[in-house]
Design an enzyme around this catalytic site. Structure first.
Site, PDB file in Angstrom:
ATOM      1  N   ASP A 158     -25.711  -7.191 -26.064  1.00  0.00           N
ATOM      2  CA  ASP A 158     -26.556  -8.012 -25.198  1.00  0.00           C
ATOM      3  C   ASP A 158     -28.037  -7.806 -25.531  1.00  0.00           C
ATOM      4  O   ASP A 158     -28.386  -7.177 -26.534  1.00  0.00           O
ATOM      5  CB  ASP A 158     -26.257  -7.719 -23.730  1.00  0.00           C
ATOM      6  CG  ASP A 158     -26.583  -6.284 -23.314  1.00  0.00           C
ATOM      7  OD1 ASP A 158     -27.151  -5.521 -24.121  1.00  0.00           O
ATOM      8  OD2 ASP A 158     -26.265  -5.915 -22.168  1.00  0.00           O
ATOM      9  N   GLU A 161     -28.858  -4.285 -26.150  1.00  0.00           N
ATOM     10  CA  GLU A 161     -28.148  -3.637 -27.252  1.00  0.00           C
ATOM     11  C   GLU A 161     -27.038  -2.730 -26.742  1.00  0.00           C
ATOM     12  O   GLU A 161     -26.864  -1.605 -27.202  1.00  0.00           O
ATOM     13  CB  GLU A 161     -29.162  -2.936 -28.172  1.00  0.00           C
ATOM     14  CG  GLU A 161     -30.177  -3.976 -28.634  1.00  0.00           C
ATOM     15  CD  GLU A 161     -31.326  -3.460 -29.462  1.00  0.00           C
ATOM     16  OE1 GLU A 161     -31.803  -2.355 -29.175  1.00  0.00           O
ATOM     17  OE2 GLU A 161     -31.748  -4.202 -30.367  1.00  0.00           O
ATOM     18  N   GLU A 315     -43.372  -1.008 -21.888  1.00  0.00           N
ATOM     19  CA  GLU A 315     -42.061  -1.626 -21.760  1.00  0.00           C
ATOM     20  C   GLU A 315     -41.566  -1.536 -20.318  1.00  0.00           C
ATOM     21  O   GLU A 315     -41.112  -2.523 -19.736  1.00  0.00           O
ATOM     22  CB  GLU A 315     -41.076  -0.933 -22.699  1.00  0.00           C
ATOM     23  CG  GLU A 315     -39.668  -1.508 -22.708  1.00  0.00           C
ATOM     24  CD  GLU A 315     -38.798  -0.809 -23.725  1.00  0.00           C
ATOM     25  OE1 GLU A 315     -38.365  -1.473 -24.685  1.00  0.00           O
ATOM     26  OE2 GLU A 315     -38.537   0.399 -23.577  1.00  0.00           O
TER      27      GLU A 315
END
Length: 359
Positions: A158, A161, A315
């Site tokens: 996905d 990962e 992130e």
């Protein structure tokens, strides 16, 4: 908190200052596991942000790079399509490439088809926005289309990962969005195949990827994922006005949104399972299209609140960890969270533009 205009300018500068001379957008210039690599998924959304900001040249260079990467794999795709029977995952195209366009030399969770759909959507959207001739990237587009029409329905990793054994609804959404975007520019058998694959991906997602009226993480699952809003905007797997879209956004918000920051999924242990800035922007983008301007602005402000002192966007942040005991494991393994993450900056530009506050 920086002003929206200032953070948008900083986001553009972060992206373009780290763009490789050959056109690739590195996922993160400093993070140990991402440094030296570019993803089609990250780069496609980053290019969309840059394109919306008005920097046609930078986005052009990224799409030129992807075009070269894919054209170099024309023969590989033809061989895969003619192989017949099951093709080992190891033979599929990778999800990330070196800046020179090569496959990575270290092991990775590579078989992911969503990036190829995301790139098709991004390059078509960019060309239409700026009145560009899409034939500049036609050869690479045809490779991506042929690859997706042959292998769209295979289980793969996905966006995060994980779970190569599953068929993920966000992946089906990206494939649908990319093939539908490029369809008007195709002809003959390729157009027929692309339309068929896009329709089949949508049908599969809506028949096996819906539970209690909302989209789910993978076919047969009951969980949601922070990437699912992309199935609404921008990929159009379901229309913004569709009750499934409204239920999906509401369920993602209820399950994964805390104070404007969005988690990936409830079982996430990566760095303890923090809140991802790019997912906050994705949900905000959807809220803006659905008419909830106040909700979208809340997400934009939350992202700005989590910029570093010099305007870099990470992130994820650890404000509301889902599994705090797992955080140290990842710090020991890969060091601090990726900062800057160019995808975060690209998504900030998208949401700011969607709200009309880029300048």
């Amino acid at each position: 908190m920086p002003t929206t205009v200032a953070l948008a300018a900083r986001s553009h500068a972060v992206i373009t200052s780290h763009q490789d001379a050959g056109g690739a957008y590195p996922a993160s210039p400093t993070f140990s596991a991402y440094r030296g690599y570019a993803w089609l998924r990250d780069g496609g959304f980053t290019a969309e942000g840059v394109s919306r900001y008005g920097d046609t040249a930078s986005a052009d260079r990224f799409h030129d790079w992807v075009d070269r990467v894919l054209v170099a794999r024309r023969g590989q795709v033809d061989e895969l399509r003619s192989a017949g029977g099951a093709v080992p995952v190891e033979r599929m195209l990778p999800t990330r490439f070196t800046f020179a366009g090569d496959n990575g030399s270290d092991p990775w969770w590579d078989f992911q088809t969503d990036g190829y759909g995301i790139w098709l959507w991004a390059v078509v959207t960019h060309a239409e926005r700026h009145g560009l001739d899409l034939s500049r990237w036609r050869a690479g587009i045809e490779v991506a289309v042929d690859y997706l029409t042959a292998f769209w329905d295979l289980p793969c990793y996905d966006w995060w990962e994980e779970h190569v054994e599953q068929r993920h609804v966000s992946t089906l959404g990206a494939i649908h969005g990319g093939l539908r975007a490029v369809l008007p520019y195709l002809g003959g058998r390729r157009a027929t195949d692309a339309a068929g694959a896009a329709d089949a991906a949508r049908h599969l997602a809506l028949t096996e990827g819906v539970r209690d009226g909302h989209l789910v993480k993978w076919l047969g699952s009951t969980a949601v994922d922070g990437s699912l809003p992309a199935c609404v905007v921008p990929f159009g797997l379901v229309d913004v006005a569709d009750p499934v879209a409204a239920a999906t956004l509401a369920t993602v918000a209820a399950d994964l949104d805390v104070d404007g920051g969005v988690h990936r999924f409830r079982a996430d242990v990566f760095y303890g399972g923090g809140q991802w800035l790019l997912l906050s922007a994705l949900l905000g983008w959807n809220l803006a299209r659905a008419g909830d301007t106040a909700g979208a602005r809340r997400h934009l402000a939350w992202i700005a609140d989590h910029a570093t002192a010099d305007g870099e966007l990470p992130e994820q942040v650890p404000d509301h960890l889902l599994h705090p005991a797992s955080r140290q494991e990842w710090l020991d393994r890969w060091g601090p969270v990726a900062t800057p993450l160019l995808w975060s900056h690209g998504m900030y530009l998208i949401l700011a533009d969607e709200l009309g506050v880029l300048a």
